[in-house]
Structures are given as C-alpha cells and as structure tokens.
Design an enzyme around this catalytic site. Sequence first.
Site, mmCIF file in Angstrom:
data_model
loop_
_atom_site.group_PDB
_atom_site.id
_atom_site.type_symbol
_atom_site.label_atom_id
_atom_site.label_comp_id
_atom_site.label_asym_id
_atom_site.label_seq_id
_atom_site.Cartn_x
_atom_site.Cartn_y
_atom_site.Cartn_z
ATOM 1 N N ASP A 1 -46.119 -12.493 19.865
ATOM 2 C CA ASP A 1 -47.176 -11.775 20.549
ATOM 3 C C ASP A 1 -46.542 -11.199 21.798
ATOM 4 O OD1 ASP A 1 -50.002 -11.035 20.373
ATOM 5 O OD2 ASP A 1 -50.135 -11.996 22.320
ATOM 6 N N HIS B 1 -37.507 -6.951 25.392
ATOM 7 C CA HIS B 1 -38.169 -8.264 25.466
ATOM 8 C C HIS B 1 -38.172 -8.937 24.092
ATOM 9 C CE1 HIS B 1 -40.683 -4.954 24.423
ATOM 10 N NE2 HIS B 1 -41.695 -5.700 24.057
ATOM 11 N N ARG B 2 -38.446 -8.133 23.039
ATOM 12 C CA ARG B 2 -38.505 -8.715 21.683
ATOM 13 C C ARG B 2 -37.116 -9.135 21.240
ATOM 14 N NH1 ARG B 2 -41.140 -5.233 20.089
ATOM 15 N NH2 ARG B 2 -43.092 -6.280 20.539
ATOM 16 N N LYS C 1 -32.507 0.072 22.081
ATOM 17 C CA LYS C 1 -33.682 -0.754 22.446
ATOM 18 C C LYS C 1 -33.388 -2.223 22.174
ATOM 19 C CE LYS C 1 -38.614 -1.530 21.790
ATOM 20 N NZ LYS C 1 -39.895 -1.190 21.135
ATOM 21 N N PHE D 1 -42.542 2.426 19.466
ATOM 22 C CA PHE D 1 -43.990 2.373 19.215
ATOM 23 C C PHE D 1 -44.685 1.984 20.516
ATOM 24 C CE2 PHE D 1 -44.788 -2.202 19.332
ATOM 25 C CZ PHE D 1 -43.510 -2.707 19.195
ATOM 26 N N GLY D 2 -45.996 1.910 20.449
ATOM 27 C CA GLY D 2 -46.784 1.387 21.561
ATOM 28 C C GLY D 2 -46.548 2.139 22.873
ATOM 29 N N ASN E 1 -46.887 -4.536 11.928
ATOM 30 C CA ASN E 1 -46.484 -3.437 12.813
ATOM 31 C C ASN E 1 -45.079 -2.981 12.394
ATOM 32 O OD1 ASN E 1 -45.132 -2.183 14.991
ATOM 33 N ND2 ASN E 1 -46.538 -3.078 16.476
#
Length: 196
Positions: free
Chosen positions: A69, A178-179, A173, A150-151, A9
């Site tokens: 994930d 979260h990432r 971001k 994205f997403g 991704n």
Amino acid sequence: MKIIFASQNTGKVREVKSIFENSNFEIISLYDLGNNIEIDETGSTFSENAVIKAKTIYDYYKEPVIADDSGLIVEQLDGRPGVYSARYAGEKCTFEDNNIKVINELKEFPEPHKAKFVCTAVFYDGKNIIETVGELKGKIIKEQRGNNGFGYDPIFVPDGYDKTIAELSLEEKNKISHRAEAFNKLLAKLKRYFKI
Ligand code: IMP
C-alpha cells in the site's frame, strides 16, 4: 518459487516484476490470474492496508502473497492525500483527476511544495508477516509532465532531479522509488526466509 502479487495496478505490477526479475521468485499478479476482486482498504495506515490486501488474497488462493500500500504525502496539505491517494478526487476518478486536485489545492501555498511517496510492502504465507517500508522525497510541480509511470508521477519531481518521475524510464524509477526500496528490502528478507 511462485508468489502472488495482490495488485491489479499494471504500473505497480511492471515495477515489482522488474525488481524480482533475476531472483528465484516468480511474481504472478491478480491481473495475470484474471482476478478483479475489489478489496476494501479499511485501514488507517499503509501498513494496515497492505496486510489487509495480503491476507484477503492469501485466503482466496492459500498461496504465499506479497502486497503493498502506498501513497503521496504532501507537507502543505497536512499529509493528504496519504492513504486516500488512489481515490483522492472521488470513487471513479482517474490519475489525472487526482493530479489536478492536488495542483489546485496547492495554488494558495508558496513553492516549493515538499512531498514524499511512501510504500509499505508485505509478505504473508498464512503463518508469518514480513514487512518493509520505502520512501522517496521530492516536490510537487504546477503542471503534469511526462507519460511514463502512473498515478502522481507526472507532478512529482524527486530531490536531486529536474524531471518528473513520469519523464524517467522504468529502470531509472526503479533505482530511486519508494516501491523499489520497499520491495528490494522485502526480496532480501525473503531470500533469508526461504534460504534461497
Ligand atoms: P494503492 O494501490 O492503494 O497502494 O494506491 C496507491 C495510490 O497512490 C496510487 O493509485 C497512486 O495514486 C499513488 N501512488 C502510489 N505509488 C505511486 C507511484 O509510484 N507513483 C505515482 N503515484 C503513486
């Protein structure tokens, strides 16, 4: 030191490379390696799926791997799309198909549509698994706004903001996501693990 990031991704890869940029770890993605392996995400939790990805790619290269994930959890949708976030609108769906499906499903519910992103990050070197988690709380809006990220970024407004994540820069971001939280915690643990 080289670490393989078990992801194709490009949005995720950009974020994670930026987090590891000034460290002693060089992140190489499956995309960089020209590897478009399909990994079956058969787990029922973010943690299980992240470990499946890391172990699959470790078995392939026998090199240290990081994987994640992640997904979107919407309160009024009983936690969906959750672990099914990537293919919520069907096998070959686009990010936009997923966004439209979530917007449509939320039409019958009153605002605000509270939601959160969750990310589990893992490291695996054939011996040990190191795991961390990050979260970002916010709400889903009625239309898609912005072109970055994205997403589900175009329909997610983080708490304390009036812009969607897709209207924020990568740097913005990466201060709140979260990432970013999961991988910054992982980076700190890896520095201790490798004593570098
Ligand atoms: P994964 O690649 O199996 O972790 O799937 C994650 C899916 O969750 C992505 O394809 C997106 O649909 C969604 N997702 C995860 N993180 C983000 C994010 O930072 N922004 C927007 N969508 C995300």
